[in-house]
Design a protein around this motif. Structure first.
Motif, PDB file in Angstrom:
ATOM      1  N   ARG A 209      -9.998  41.511  33.852  1.00  0.00           N
ATOM      2  CA  ARG A 209     -10.566  41.888  32.561  1.00  0.00           C
ATOM      3  C   ARG A 209     -12.084  41.742  32.536  1.00  0.00           C
TER       4      ARG A 209
ATOM      5  N   LEU B  43      -9.564  46.593  30.690  1.00  0.00           N
ATOM      6  CA  LEU B  43      -8.470  45.999  31.458  1.00  0.00           C
ATOM      7  C   LEU B  43      -8.395  46.727  32.806  1.00  0.00           C
TER       8      LEU B  43
ATOM      9  N   TYR C  32      -0.375  42.562  38.209  1.00  0.00           N
ATOM     10  CA  TYR C  32      -0.674  41.970  36.881  1.00  0.00           C
ATOM     11  C   TYR C  32       0.591  41.824  36.035  1.00  0.00           C
TER      12      TYR C  32
ATOM     13  N   GLN D 229       2.115  39.411  32.393  1.00  0.00           N
ATOM     14  CA  GLN D 229       1.945  38.359  31.373  1.00  0.00           C
ATOM     15  C   GLN D 229       3.312  38.013  30.818  1.00  0.00           C
TER      16      GLN D 229
ATOM     17  N   HIS E 166       4.520  38.004  24.168  1.00  0.00           N
ATOM     18  CA  HIS E 166       3.876  37.228  23.097  1.00  0.00           C
ATOM     19  C   HIS E 166       3.545  38.130  21.925  1.00  0.00           C
TER      20      HIS E 166
ATOM     21  N   ASP F 255       0.076  38.344  19.418  1.00  0.00           N
ATOM     22  CA  ASP F 255      -1.285  37.831  19.625  1.00  0.00           C
ATOM     23  C   ASP F 255      -1.622  36.773  18.578  1.00  0.00           C
TER      24      ASP F 255
ATOM     25  N   ASN G 287      -5.385  50.568  23.073  1.00  0.00           N
ATOM     26  CA  ASN G 287      -5.568  50.700  24.519  1.00  0.00           C
ATOM     27  C   ASN G 287      -5.791  52.173  24.815  1.00  0.00           C
TER      28      ASN G 287
ATOM     29  N   LEU H 227       1.387  48.449  29.145  1.00  0.00           N
ATOM     30  CA  LEU H 227       1.622  47.739  27.873  1.00  0.00           C
ATOM     31  C   LEU H 227       3.100  47.904  27.521  1.00  0.00           C
TER      32      LEU H 227
ATOM     33  N   HIS I 285       4.857  41.783  22.687  1.00  0.00           N
ATOM     34  CA  HIS I 285       4.362  42.672  23.733  1.00  0.00           C
ATOM     35  C   HIS I 285       3.928  41.866  24.953  1.00  0.00           C
ATOM     36  N   ARG I 286       3.639  42.565  26.004  1.00  0.00           N
ATOM     37  CA  ARG I 286       3.070  41.935  27.200  1.00  0.00           C
ATOM     38  C   ARG I 286       2.348  43.002  28.018  1.00  0.00           C
ATOM     39  N   GLY I 287       1.465  42.570  28.918  1.00  0.00           N
ATOM     40  CA  GLY I 287       0.918  43.453  29.932  1.00  0.00           C
ATOM     41  C   GLY I 287       1.725  43.233  31.198  1.00  0.00           C
TER      42      GLY I 287
ATOM     43  N   ARG J 224      -5.151  50.666  37.155  1.00  0.00           N
ATOM     44  CA  ARG J 224      -5.335  50.596  35.706  1.00  0.00           C
ATOM     45  C   ARG J 224      -6.789  50.317  35.334  1.00  0.00           C
TER      46      ARG J 224
HETATM   47  O1  LIG Z   1      -2.373  44.424  29.217  1.00  0.00           O
HETATM   48  C1  LIG Z   1      -2.135  44.815  28.073  1.00  0.00           C
HETATM   49  O2  LIG Z   1      -2.077  46.008  27.755  1.00  0.00           O
HETATM   50  C2  LIG Z   1      -1.843  43.822  27.002  1.00  0.00           C
HETATM   51  C3  LIG Z   1      -2.911  42.789  26.943  1.00  0.00           C
HETATM   52  C4  LIG Z   1      -2.538  41.741  25.966  1.00  0.00           C
HETATM   53  O3  LIG Z   1      -1.511  41.693  25.405  1.00  0.00           O
HETATM   54  C5  LIG Z   1      -3.425  40.669  25.701  1.00  0.00           C
HETATM   55  O4  LIG Z   1      -4.421  40.525  26.392  1.00  0.00           O
HETATM   56  O5  LIG Z   1      -3.121  39.908  24.761  1.00  0.00           O
END
Ligand SMILES: O=C(O)CCC(=O)C(=O)O
Length: 269
Positions: free
Chosen positions: A50, A94, A100, A102, A105, A107, A133, A142, A196-198, A206
């Motif tokens: 990032r 990003l 990658y 995550q 969660h 936010d 995004n 995403l 959501h998550r990445g 990406r």
């Molecule tokens: O990678 C993504 O598109 C999500 C990023 C995300 O959820 C975050 O940074 O809180």
């Protein structure tokens, strides 16, 4: 009839619109290739690669994308979605690595877990934030659970969170979770109270512009409180012209009107 941004975001938590096409997209892709090579060329970078902190600094590699901060194709959707004039509240790029990932969660990570209240996740509570995004290459990184921004966790989701109010472990299965399939230049606007998550499950290259807005006349959400005044940055912004200067000034004016970070989550009480 297709739904408006506001209807889609209220109902599903997200809305997709084409923003960049043709020569403009091709130009953005050339700039994005250079940044991706800088971030991942050595193979040393991992995670979401990032670029955030330096977004508005004079030596920012993200300069080719500054214009997106005040682009009406973006601010127009944000204003429709939130129902009033908006102020920019932050951006990053990003540049996620192929591996990658995550945990899932909402936010709400900046709020202490014992302060998080299920009543916030309701169609009756106005959430003063819209996130987006905008990928320069095809992007399915995403993942979301559609509609989950307007209700508490289901029992199956709560099981996946395993007692955490913040985030699941990496790799956990989430019932109803789907990737948001974006073609290069398409933008997803979303309510980041969605679960959501990445997750770059396809190993995509990406490079995705990531940003957020809030309405100017209402207490902003907790996302608003990231940026800090930096005299060096202000000097640089003055050199960029009136749009960038006013974005910065409007942000700080809104912060001065709503200075209390803790009020940002007490709004629903
Ligand atoms: O990678 C993504 O598109 C999500 C990023 C995300 O959820 C975050 O940074 O809180």
């Amino acid at each position: 009839m297709p739904s408006s941004p506001r209807e889609s975001i209220e109902r599903d938590g997200y809305y997709i619109a084409q923003v960049l096409e043709g020569d403009e997209l091709a130009g953005a892709q050339r700039a994005a290739e250079v940044i991706y090579a800088q971030v991942h060329g050595t193979g040393a970078a991992g995670g979401n690669g990032r670029h955030g902190q330096g977004f508005l600094q004079a030596d920012s590699p993200l300069r080719p994308f500054f214009y997106l901060l005040h682009d009406p194709r973006i601010t127009g959707v944000a204003e429709q979605a939130l129902g009033g004039k908006v102020v920019w509240e932050g951006a990053s790029l990003l540049c996620s690595a192929p591996r990658y990932t995550q945990g899932w969660h909402r936010d709400v990570l900046q709020i202490p877990e014992d302060k998080i209240d299920d009543r916030w996740f309701s169609p009756d509570v106005f959430f003063n934030n819209i996130q987006l995004n905008l990928p320069f290459f095809d992007d399915a990184c995403l993942w979301i659970v559609p509609g989950s921004h307007r209700r508490p966790l289901t029992p199956a989701e709560a099981k996946a969170f395993a007692g955490s109010r913040h985030i699941t472990a990496d790799g956990v299965e989430m019932p109803g979770g789907i990737p948001v399939e974006l073609k290069a230049g398409q933008c997803v606007f979303y309510n980041n109270n969605l679960i959501h998550r990445g997750h770059n499950g396809r190993g995509q290259k990406r490079v995705t512009y990531h940003s957020g807005y809030a309405r100017t006349d209402v207490q902003p959400s907790w996302h608003f409180y990231g940026a800090r005044r930096d005299p060096k940055q202000e000097e640089f912004l003055r050199s960029l012209g009136p749009e960038m200067r006013s974005i910065h000034e409007e942000y700080h004016a809104a912060l001065a009107r709503f200075p209390d970070f803790e009020k940002s989550w007490r709004v629903a009480e």
